[in-house]
Design a protein around this motif. Structure first.
Motif, mmCIF file in Angstrom:
data_model
loop_
_atom_site.group_PDB
_atom_site.id
_atom_site.type_symbol
_atom_site.label_atom_id
_atom_site.label_comp_id
_atom_site.label_asym_id
_atom_site.label_seq_id
_atom_site.Cartn_x
_atom_site.Cartn_y
_atom_site.Cartn_z
ATOM 1 N N GLY A 268 -22.816 6.165 13.740
ATOM 2 C CA GLY A 268 -21.480 5.648 14.031
ATOM 3 C C GLY A 268 -20.445 6.703 14.347
ATOM 4 O O GLY A 268 -19.285 6.393 14.638
ATOM 5 N N ILE B 110 -17.261 0.153 12.562
ATOM 6 C CA ILE B 110 -18.389 -0.781 12.529
ATOM 7 C C ILE B 110 -17.890 -2.205 12.307
ATOM 8 O O ILE B 110 -18.390 -3.153 12.914
ATOM 9 C CB ILE B 110 -19.406 -0.384 11.425
ATOM 10 C CG1 ILE B 110 -19.979 1.011 11.701
ATOM 11 C CG2 ILE B 110 -20.524 -1.407 11.320
ATOM 12 C CD1 ILE B 110 -20.516 1.231 13.106
ATOM 13 N N ARG C 219 -16.911 -3.781 15.497
ATOM 14 C CA ARG C 219 -17.898 -3.732 16.585
ATOM 15 C C ARG C 219 -18.526 -5.107 16.827
ATOM 16 O O ARG C 219 -18.950 -5.784 15.909
ATOM 17 C CB ARG C 219 -18.989 -2.712 16.252
ATOM 18 C CG ARG C 219 -20.035 -2.567 17.345
ATOM 19 C CD ARG C 219 -20.811 -1.292 17.207
ATOM 20 N NE ARG C 219 -21.786 -1.313 16.125
ATOM 21 C CZ ARG C 219 -22.576 -0.280 15.841
ATOM 22 N NH1 ARG C 219 -22.476 0.848 16.519
ATOM 23 N NH2 ARG C 219 -23.455 -0.379 14.851
ATOM 24 N N ASN D 249 -15.523 -2.913 20.952
ATOM 25 C CA ASN D 249 -14.840 -2.637 19.700
ATOM 26 C C ASN D 249 -13.415 -3.151 19.822
ATOM 27 O O ASN D 249 -12.692 -2.761 20.750
ATOM 28 C CB ASN D 249 -14.848 -1.139 19.376
ATOM 29 C CG ASN D 249 -14.409 -0.879 17.962
ATOM 30 O OD1 ASN D 249 -13.255 -1.089 17.618
ATOM 31 N ND2 ASN D 249 -15.340 -0.438 17.124
ATOM 32 N N LYS E 93 -22.219 -10.256 15.951
ATOM 33 C CA LYS E 93 -22.313 -9.060 15.108
ATOM 34 C C LYS E 93 -23.786 -8.715 14.946
ATOM 35 O O LYS E 93 -24.638 -9.598 14.879
ATOM 36 C CB LYS E 93 -21.726 -9.322 13.715
ATOM 37 C CG LYS E 93 -20.258 -9.680 13.698
ATOM 38 C CD LYS E 93 -19.358 -8.523 14.049
ATOM 39 C CE LYS E 93 -19.210 -7.536 12.921
ATOM 40 N NZ LYS E 93 -18.280 -6.429 13.271
ATOM 41 N N ARG E 94 -24.109 -7.423 14.903
ATOM 42 C CA ARG E 94 -25.477 -7.021 14.588
ATOM 43 C C ARG E 94 -25.780 -7.396 13.142
ATOM 44 O O ARG E 94 -24.914 -7.289 12.277
ATOM 45 C CB ARG E 94 -25.641 -5.509 14.772
ATOM 46 C CG ARG E 94 -25.654 -5.087 16.225
ATOM 47 C CD ARG E 94 -25.774 -3.581 16.324
ATOM 48 N NE ARG E 94 -25.822 -3.144 17.720
ATOM 49 C CZ ARG E 94 -25.541 -1.916 18.129
ATOM 50 N NH1 ARG E 94 -25.185 -0.995 17.240
ATOM 51 N NH2 ARG E 94 -25.615 -1.593 19.397
ATOM 52 N N ASP F 151 -27.368 -5.866 10.910
ATOM 53 C CA ASP F 151 -27.223 -4.783 9.919
ATOM 54 C C ASP F 151 -25.838 -4.138 9.941
ATOM 55 O O ASP F 151 -25.621 -3.098 9.326
ATOM 56 C CB ASP F 151 -28.302 -3.707 10.127
ATOM 57 C CG ASP F 151 -28.244 -3.084 11.517
ATOM 58 O OD1 ASP F 151 -27.440 -3.565 12.354
ATOM 59 O OD2 ASP F 151 -28.991 -2.126 11.775
ATOM 60 N N ASP F 152 -24.875 -4.752 10.628
ATOM 61 C CA ASP F 152 -23.521 -4.201 10.673
ATOM 62 C C ASP F 152 -22.656 -4.719 9.516
ATOM 63 O O ASP F 152 -21.521 -5.154 9.720
ATOM 64 C CB ASP F 152 -22.837 -4.530 12.014
ATOM 65 C CG ASP F 152 -23.089 -3.458 13.060
ATOM 66 O OD1 ASP F 152 -23.812 -2.496 12.754
ATOM 67 O OD2 ASP F 152 -22.574 -3.595 14.187
ATOM 68 N N ASP F 153 -23.184 -4.671 8.296
ATOM 69 C CA ASP F 153 -22.353 -5.020 7.146
ATOM 70 C C ASP F 153 -22.076 -3.750 6.349
ATOM 71 O O ASP F 153 -22.827 -2.771 6.422
ATOM 72 C CB ASP F 153 -23.026 -6.083 6.276
ATOM 73 C CG ASP F 153 -24.245 -5.544 5.558
ATOM 74 O OD1 ASP F 153 -24.098 -5.056 4.434
ATOM 75 O OD2 ASP F 153 -25.354 -5.585 6.137
ATOM 76 N N TRP G 217 -24.253 -0.078 5.764
ATOM 77 C CA TRP G 217 -23.755 1.164 6.366
ATOM 78 C C TRP G 217 -23.461 2.235 5.327
ATOM 79 O O TRP G 217 -23.701 3.414 5.561
ATOM 80 C CB TRP G 217 -22.535 0.874 7.244
ATOM 81 C CG TRP G 217 -22.998 0.594 8.632
ATOM 82 C CD1 TRP G 217 -23.432 -0.596 9.138
ATOM 83 C CD2 TRP G 217 -23.166 1.552 9.675
ATOM 84 N NE1 TRP G 217 -23.840 -0.434 10.435
ATOM 85 C CE2 TRP G 217 -23.683 0.856 10.794
ATOM 86 C CE3 TRP G 217 -22.908 2.912 9.782
ATOM 87 C CZ2 TRP G 217 -23.958 1.491 12.006
ATOM 88 C CZ3 TRP G 217 -23.181 3.553 10.993
ATOM 89 C CH2 TRP G 217 -23.700 2.844 12.080
#
Length: 240
Positions: free
Chosen positions: A19, A148, A151, A162, A183-184, A186-188, A192
């Motif tokens: 990131g 993130i 995003r 973004n 949202k992806r 794993d974008d929590d 991250w």
């Protein structure tokens, strides 16, 4: 953006947390310095598998078995690419105890992406081809987490937006197709935080290794736009 010519070959590695914007900086560096190319271990691996090369087939066997591709195999992929571009001697080999003699021609300049990730891998790379600049990109964790959180992606194309600095023209919609952004998975924030903690643990020995080699340079910034001019100034003074 004005371009600059290198006067000597640059062999660069960018190190930074997920990131932090390594990809953005690499793209900007290649636009400013046309002699600079990207050498990505991941791309070389995928290319070898796709083209069914002997090395690619070997690597595929490891991947299918759920194992990591051995360092020696990655090093050989990188060396084969450098030899194909005539950036190192054709006689160079991963089993040769002495480092390859890299070309001094400025057009033999590259950014190595995806390898090394550990100090052990870095030592093996040193024995193959000497890197002459390692850039450590530093952005505060809270800024990365905020980035993130803002995003959004268009999953079918991979386009990334973004809401803070690269917002879609219509909120929640892809600019080209008008399809919804998502949202992806794993974008929590917790995922991250774990990724950033893991990066800190594994990267410090790598940075220490290059610091001892006197090729480490650190740059801090809250955004890519803040980091880029500092990066340009440093590369101008070293190579242009």
């Amino acid at each position: 953006m004005s371009t600059k010519e290198f006067k000597r070959a640059a062999r660069i590695i960018l190190v930074g947390a997920p990131g932090v914007g390594k990809g953005t900086q690499a793209e900007r560096l290649m636009k400013r310095y046309p002699q600079l190319s990207a050498v990505s271990s991941g791309d070389l691996l995928r290319e070898g598998v796709r083209n069914r090369t002997p090395l690619g087939l070997e690597a595929e066997a490891f991947i299918k078995a759920g194992n990591l591709v051995p360092d020696e195999m990655i090093l050989k992929l990188i060396l084969d690419k450098l030899k194909a571009n005539r950036w190192v001697s054709n006689h160079s080999s991963v089993t040769d105890p002495s480092p390859a003699q890299p070309s001094k021609n400025p057009s033999a300049s590259f950014i190595l992406d995806g390898f090394p990730r550990t100090a052990t891998q870095a030592s093996r790379l040193d024995s193959l081809i000497p890197v002459n600049l390692v850039v450590s990109l530093i952005t505060p964790v809270n800024i990365i987490l905020s980035r993130i959180a803002s995003r959004w992606v268009h999953a079918p194309s991979g386009r990334v937006y973004n809401t803070d600095f690269n917002a879609p023209k219509v909120p929640g919609k892809d600019d080209l197709t008008g399809e919804p952004l998502t949202k992806r998975a794993d974008d929590d924030e917790e995922t991250w935080k774990q990724r950033l903690k893991k990066f800190d643990e594994t990267s410090q020995p790598l940075l220490d290794h290059y610091n001892q080699k006197n090729v480490l340079w650190t740059v801090n910034g809250n955004s890519s736009n803040e980091i880029t001019p500092k990066l340009f100034r440093e590369l101008d003074s070293r190579f242009a």
